[in-house]
Design a protein around this motif. Structure first.
Motif, PDB file in Angstrom:
ATOM      1  N   ASN A 144      53.805 -10.213  48.694  1.00 33.91           N
ATOM      2  CA  ASN A 144      52.472  -9.900  49.217  1.00 33.91           C
ATOM      3  C   ASN A 144      52.151 -10.676  50.496  1.00 33.91           C
ATOM      4  O   ASN A 144      51.057 -10.545  51.042  1.00 33.91           O
ATOM      5  CB  ASN A 144      51.422 -10.201  48.144  1.00 33.91           C
ATOM      6  N   ARG A 145      53.099 -11.496  50.925  1.00 36.86           N
ATOM      7  CA  ARG A 145      52.952 -12.324  52.125  1.00 36.86           C
ATOM      8  C   ARG A 145      51.614 -13.067  52.093  1.00 36.86           C
ATOM      9  O   ARG A 145      50.812 -13.033  53.051  1.00 36.86           O
ATOM     10  CB  ARG A 145      53.111 -11.487  53.391  1.00 36.86           C
ATOM     11  N   LEU A 146      51.420 -13.739  50.981  1.00 38.60           N
ATOM     12  CA  LEU A 146      50.161 -14.456  50.765  1.00 38.60           C
ATOM     13  C   LEU A 146      50.182 -15.820  51.454  1.00 38.60           C
ATOM     14  O   LEU A 146      51.220 -16.483  51.528  1.00 38.60           O
ATOM     15  CB  LEU A 146      49.922 -14.657  49.260  1.00 38.60           C
ATOM     16  N   GLU A 147      49.024 -16.219  51.916  1.00 35.89           N
ATOM     17  CA  GLU A 147      48.863 -17.575  52.430  1.00 35.89           C
ATOM     18  C   GLU A 147      48.034 -18.367  51.423  1.00 35.89           C
ATOM     19  O   GLU A 147      47.001 -17.896  50.943  1.00 35.89           O
ATOM     20  CB  GLU A 147      48.159 -17.563  53.793  1.00 35.89           C
ATOM     21  N   GLU A 148      48.506 -19.563  51.106  1.00 37.50           N
ATOM     22  CA  GLU A 148      47.810 -20.418  50.151  1.00 37.50           C
ATOM     23  C   GLU A 148      47.871 -21.852  50.659  1.00 37.50           C
ATOM     24  O   GLU A 148      48.932 -22.341  51.053  1.00 37.50           O
ATOM     25  CB  GLU A 148      48.459 -20.316  48.759  1.00 37.50           C
ATOM     26  N   ASP A 149      46.750 -22.509  50.638  1.00 37.55           N
ATOM     27  CA  ASP A 149      46.669 -23.872  51.140  1.00 37.55           C
ATOM     28  C   ASP A 149      47.707 -24.768  50.471  1.00 37.55           C
ATOM     29  O   ASP A 149      47.839 -24.773  49.249  1.00 37.55           O
ATOM     30  CB  ASP A 149      45.256 -24.425  50.892  1.00 37.55           C
ATOM     31  N   LYS A 150      48.489 -25.460  51.262  1.00 37.44           N
ATOM     32  CA  LYS A 150      49.515 -26.407  50.826  1.00 37.44           C
ATOM     33  C   LYS A 150      50.680 -25.745  50.091  1.00 37.44           C
ATOM     34  O   LYS A 150      51.464 -26.423  49.432  1.00 37.44           O
ATOM     35  CB  LYS A 150      48.907 -27.526  49.966  1.00 37.44           C
ATOM     36  N   TYR A 151      50.782 -24.414  50.175  1.00 36.82           N
ATOM     37  CA  TYR A 151      51.891 -23.712  49.513  1.00 36.82           C
ATOM     38  C   TYR A 151      52.595 -22.723  50.437  1.00 36.82           C
ATOM     39  O   TYR A 151      53.824 -22.683  50.487  1.00 36.82           O
ATOM     40  CB  TYR A 151      51.387 -22.994  48.261  1.00 36.82           C
ATOM     41  N   SER A 152      51.856 -21.920  51.180  1.00 37.67           N
ATOM     42  CA  SER A 152      52.490 -20.902  52.017  1.00 37.67           C
ATOM     43  C   SER A 152      51.705 -20.649  53.296  1.00 37.67           C
ATOM     44  O   SER A 152      50.485 -20.831  53.337  1.00 37.67           O
ATOM     45  CB  SER A 152      52.648 -19.596  51.237  1.00 37.67           C
ATOM     46  N   LYS A 153      52.425 -20.203  54.320  1.00 39.14           N
ATOM     47  CA  LYS A 153      51.801 -19.958  55.615  1.00 39.14           C
ATOM     48  C   LYS A 153      52.621 -18.942  56.404  1.00 39.14           C
ATOM     49  O   LYS A 153      53.849 -18.988  56.432  1.00 39.14           O
ATOM     50  CB  LYS A 153      51.741 -21.279  56.405  1.00 39.14           C
ATOM     51  N   ARG A 154      51.939 -17.999  57.048  1.00 41.13           N
ATOM     52  CA  ARG A 154      52.604 -17.070  57.963  1.00 41.13           C
ATOM     53  C   ARG A 154      52.567 -17.681  59.363  1.00 41.13           C
ATOM     54  O   ARG A 154      51.493 -17.851  59.947  1.00 41.13           O
ATOM     55  CB  ARG A 154      51.911 -15.709  57.953  1.00 41.13           C
ATOM     56  N   ALA A 155      53.738 -18.011  59.868  1.00 39.31           N
ATOM     57  CA  ALA A 155      53.828 -18.627  61.194  1.00 39.31           C
ATOM     58  C   ALA A 155      54.215 -17.575  62.217  1.00 39.31           C
ATOM     59  O   ALA A 155      55.115 -16.760  61.980  1.00 39.31           O
ATOM     60  CB  ALA A 155      54.858 -19.747  61.186  1.00 39.31           C
ATOM     61  N   THR A 156      53.541 -17.591  63.350  1.00 43.21           N
ATOM     62  CA  THR A 156      53.869 -16.627  64.407  1.00 43.21           C
ATOM     63  C   THR A 156      55.181 -17.020  65.071  1.00 43.21           C
ATOM     64  O   THR A 156      55.617 -18.182  65.001  1.00 43.21           O
ATOM     65  CB  THR A 156      52.763 -16.580  65.466  1.00 43.21           C
ATOM     66  N   LEU A 157      55.795 -16.063  65.738  1.00 46.13           N
ATOM     67  CA  LEU A 157      57.036 -16.343  66.452  1.00 46.13           C
ATOM     68  C   LEU A 157      56.794 -17.368  67.552  1.00 46.13           C
ATOM     69  O   LEU A 157      57.684 -18.180  67.856  1.00 46.13           O
ATOM     70  CB  LEU A 157      57.610 -15.051  67.036  1.00 46.13           C
ATOM     71  N   GLN A 158      55.594 -17.360  68.128  1.00 50.95           N
ATOM     72  CA  GLN A 158      55.273 -18.327  69.179  1.00 50.95           C
ATOM     73  C   GLN A 158      55.203 -19.743  68.606  1.00 50.95           C
ATOM     74  O   GLN A 158      55.671 -20.700  69.235  1.00 50.95           O
ATOM     75  CB  GLN A 158      53.940 -17.960  69.848  1.00 50.95           C
ATOM     76  N   GLN A 159      54.632 -19.876  67.403  1.00 51.56           N
ATOM     77  CA  GLN A 159      54.571 -21.195  66.768  1.00 51.56           C
ATOM     78  C   GLN A 159      55.971 -21.741  66.506  1.00 51.56           C
ATOM     79  O   GLN A 159      56.226 -22.931  66.698  1.00 51.56           O
ATOM     80  CB  GLN A 159      53.789 -21.101  65.453  1.00 51.56           C
ATOM     81  N   ILE A 160      56.859 -20.871  66.078  1.00 55.21           N
ATOM     82  CA  ILE A 160      58.237 -21.294  65.824  1.00 55.21           C
ATOM     83  C   ILE A 160      58.908 -21.679  67.140  1.00 55.21           C
ATOM     84  O   ILE A 160      59.635 -22.682  67.213  1.00 55.21           O
ATOM     85  CB  ILE A 160      59.018 -20.173  65.104  1.00 55.21           C
ATOM     86  N   ALA A 161      58.664 -20.913  68.183  1.00 57.49           N
ATOM     87  CA  ALA A 161      59.215 -21.236  69.502  1.00 57.49           C
ATOM     88  C   ALA A 161      58.669 -22.577  69.992  1.00 57.49           C
ATOM     89  O   ALA A 161      59.413 -23.392  70.560  1.00 57.49           O
ATOM     90  CB  ALA A 161      58.883 -20.128  70.492  1.00 57.49           C
ATOM     91  N   ASP A 162      57.384 -22.820  69.755  1.00 59.69           N
ATOM     92  CA  ASP A 162      56.771 -24.087  70.161  1.00 59.69           C
ATOM     93  C   ASP A 162      57.404 -25.272  69.440  1.00 59.69           C
ATOM     94  O   ASP A 162      57.400 -26.396  69.959  1.00 59.69           O
ATOM     95  CB  ASP A 162      55.264 -24.066  69.880  1.00 59.69           C
ATOM     96  N   ASN A 163      57.923 -25.016  68.249  1.00 60.38           N
ATOM     97  CA  ASN A 163      58.619 -26.057  67.486  1.00 60.38           C
ATOM     98  C   ASN A 163      60.113 -26.083  67.795  1.00 60.38           C
ATOM     99  O   ASN A 163      60.890 -26.695  67.057  1.00 60.38           O
ATOM    100  CB  ASN A 163      58.404 -25.859  65.980  1.00 60.38           C
ATOM    101  N   ASP A 164      60.488 -25.406  68.887  1.00 56.00           N
ATOM    102  CA  ASP A 164      61.875 -25.385  69.350  1.00 56.00           C
ATOM    103  C   ASP A 164      62.822 -24.860  68.267  1.00 56.00           C
ATOM    104  O   ASP A 164      63.930 -25.341  68.119  1.00 56.00           O
ATOM    105  CB  ASP A 164      62.310 -26.782  69.810  1.00 56.00           C
ATOM    106  N   TYR A 165      62.349 -23.890  67.479  1.00 52.49           N
ATOM    107  CA  TYR A 165      63.122 -23.196  66.450  1.00 52.49           C
ATOM    108  C   TYR A 165      63.596 -24.132  65.329  1.00 52.49           C
ATOM    109  O   TYR A 165      64.587 -23.885  64.669  1.00 52.49           O
ATOM    110  CB  TYR A 165      64.288 -22.409  67.081  1.00 52.49           C
ATOM    111  N   ASN A 166      62.823 -25.194  65.175  1.00 55.43           N
ATOM    112  CA  ASN A 166      62.985 -26.066  64.019  1.00 55.43           C
ATOM    113  C   ASN A 166      62.200 -25.427  62.877  1.00 55.43           C
ATOM    114  O   ASN A 166      60.995 -25.200  62.993  1.00 55.43           O
ATOM    115  CB  ASN A 166      62.443 -27.458  64.335  1.00 55.43           C
ATOM    116  N   LEU A 167      62.881 -25.125  61.773  1.00 62.24           N
ATOM    117  CA  LEU A 167      62.245 -24.403  60.663  1.00 62.24           C
ATOM    118  C   LEU A 167      61.835 -25.325  59.512  1.00 62.24           C
ATOM    119  O   LEU A 167      61.552 -24.856  58.410  1.00 62.24           O
ATOM    120  CB  LEU A 167      63.199 -23.322  60.128  1.00 62.24           C
ATOM    121  N   ASN A 168      61.827 -26.627  59.767  1.00 62.12           N
ATOM    122  CA  ASN A 168      61.445 -27.560  58.715  1.00 62.12           C
ATOM    123  C   ASN A 168      60.059 -27.202  58.185  1.00 62.12           C
ATOM    124  O   ASN A 168      59.077 -27.120  58.941  1.00 62.12           O
ATOM    125  CB  ASN A 168      61.451 -28.987  59.263  1.00 62.12           C
ATOM    126  N   ILE A 169      59.962 -26.954  56.901  1.00 61.86           N
ATOM    127  CA  ILE A 169      58.776 -26.339  56.307  1.00 61.86           C
ATOM    128  C   ILE A 169      57.475 -27.126  56.530  1.00 61.86           C
ATOM    129  O   ILE A 169      56.429 -26.521  56.799  1.00 61.86           O
ATOM    130  CB  ILE A 169      59.029 -26.049  54.810  1.00 61.86           C
TER     131      ILE A 169
END
Length: 523
Positions: free
Chosen positions: A449-474
């Protein structure tokens, strides 16, 4: 069969397996007991099939022991049908229960020494498939069962005694093969494999993925589907992960897998057959997946894998022209093959498919070539669909935290990547962390369901991932920081002062008691 009956059956089989425990190490007695169970299955399946063919003539298969031409002609006709439908053949006197009778002196005029006879029967099962479609599926299936090995006993008589004992116990168990609604033997076989894995230490990962992790992978790749054209595991071990996917849908048309270890490869083929997968519906190969892939021109609708964590591979420069790796510009480092497996799997993923792979956490953030590959998969291809962090210490033989990466070539949500931090959601059982049904359901429902829940899950945009230099550390995407309650310093000071006054009162009372007793005060 009720859950209680199922548990009783599993315990019976484990007790029988332990008959061999004192004779050899866990790996060795695993191969013997699983091999004997597999032989029992083949024999009973053969007899049921043959009796069904012969029913209209009022003949039972095990009665066809005469050597006259008419009997031999009937047996030959049954053999022809069996090779076509089952993929193998056993003669009436090669049936499991017949061998047990001879081993217990229940056949008049025959010795109870059955080792040579039994070894020949196991060889004959393989030989019966020579020149047929099922030849590769039965080739050397019983090669790990050397009945003349001194591991079974110092003398032939001692070896015969232990084998007869094990076969006799197995013969008393009804696997209910006549019931097409039940998979009693398949479930029991899976139970034994898991029990052997739990006691195998670091080697367990070679052949078994914990069931709860298998369930998550299987549920993810089957999301939104009740039929799958194909499912593939490039490091299939015992095949349990492939079979787990089949439980999540109504039908899987074809199973594909590759496994390096020869013994484990045999185990995977046995496991497929025991679960009723027709020999034409599975294609398991034995080879090094990265160095010598065996399904080069195929793509698969579902791909699942638990590759060996951070294994070494050649990273041969010649692979830069291999279609699996050429587009990335860099190869995964030779010391860590994690992304080599990812690239291999992505290459074989169908456009409408989904793949889920278990990796060590380091694969999320390590730099150099691995960072380069992550960037290409996200920025250039946008294949990464989700990152799921699992608890530490849930895999046999290693306590490291792991993650699941989910990839799709056609994402339903192309604008983001779902991050799930399930690392703190588990139950501790002795020294192992365990995912319970509610933990699994939470992960799967959050993903679906691609749910977002505080302190459990988050939908990150591709730009946010790029801003983190493609570091996927949760933790970069799912904020798990818990604010500690503020401390009222004045209140603490007052409590300490009150305690100090209480201590003074107690000291005075002790001093007065000491005076009454005419003894020295302790302070």
């Amino acid at each position: 069969m009720s859950e209680d009956q199922k548990r009783i059956l599993e315990q019976q089989l484990w007790n029988i397996a332990n008959t061999l425990r004192g004779k050899m190490n866990a790996d060795e007695f695993r191969d013997y007991i699983l091999g004997f169970i597999f032989y029992k299955y083949l024999a009973e399946k053969m007899e049921l099939f043959a009796n069904d063919i012969l029913k209209q003539d009022g003949i039972s298969f095990r009665s066809l022991t005469a050597t006259d031409s008419q009997t031999l002609e009937i047996v030959e006709a049954v053999k022809e049908e069996s090779l076509e439908r089952l993929g193998y053949f056993l003669k009436p006197d090669e049936l499991f229960s017949e061998v047990v009778k001879r081993g217990n002196n229940d056949v008049e005029g025959q010795s109870n020494f059955i080792l040579e006879d039994l070894q020949k029967i196991l060889t004959n099962i393989q030989l019966s498939t020579m020149g047929t479609e099922s030849e590769d599926d039965f080739d050397n299936l019983f090669e790990d069962m050397d009945l003349n090995s001194t591991k079974l006993g110092k003398s032939p008589e001692a070896r015969n005694e232990i084998v007869v004992k094990v076969l006799t116990h197995l013969d008393k168990i009804d696997f209910k093969l006549e019931s097409t609604e039940l998979d009693v033997l398949g479930d029991a076989y899976e139970y034994l494999i898991s029990q052997f894995a739990s006691g195998a230490g670091k080697k367990a990962g070679e052949f078994y993925t914990p069931q709860e992790v298998s369930m998550i992978l299987a549920k993810i790749v089957s999301t939104g589907k009740d039929k799958l054209r194909s499912v593939y595991d490039p490091t299939c071990g015992s095949g349990s992960l492939l079979l787990r996917v089949a439980r999540e849908v109504k039908e899987v048309s074809n199973f594909y897998g590759q496994e390096l270890n020869r013994t484990t490869y045999n185990l995977a083929r046995m496991n497929m057959i025991l679960h009723g997968v027709h020999y034409r519906k599975f294609d398991i190969k034995q080879e090094d997946t990265l160095e010598h892939p065996q399904h080069k021109d195929l793509t698969f609708e579902a791909i699942v894998a638990n590759p060996p964590f951070s294994a070494q591979w050649s990273a041969n420069p010649l692979f830069t022209t291999d279609d699996r790796f050429s587009q990335y510009g860099k190869l995964a480092p030779s010391s860590k093959a994690d992304f080599a497996f990812v690239c291999h799997m992505v290459h074989h993923l169908a456009d409408n498919g989904c793949m889920a792979v278990v990796l060590p956490h380091g694969a999320l953030f390590r730099g150099s070539a691995e960072q380069h590959i992550r960037r290409y998969l996200i920025e250039n291809r946008n294949y990464l669909d989700a990152v799921i962090g699992l608890p530490a210490n849930i895999f046999y033989g290693t306590s490291i935290p792991t993650c699941i990466l989910v990839f799709k070539k056609c994402k339903e949500s192309p604008e983001d990547v779902l991050f799930i931090d399930a690392s703190q959601h588990f139950e501790k059982v002795k020294t192992q962390n365990v995912l319970r049904e509610e933990h699994i359901e939470k992960i799967v429902s959050t993903y679906r369901n691609r749910l977002e829940e505080d302190k459990y899950s988050k939908r990150a945009t591709l730009q946010q991932i790029a801003d983190n230099d493609y570091n996927l550390n949760i933790p970069r995407y799912v904020d798990t920081f818990v604010t500690e309650e503020s401390i009222d310093i004045n209140q603490v000071a007052n409590e300490l002062k009150s305690l100090e006054n209480e201590l003074k009162d107690i000291d005075q009372r002790i001093a007065s008691f000491c005076v009454e007793l005419n003894i020295t005060t302790p302070f």
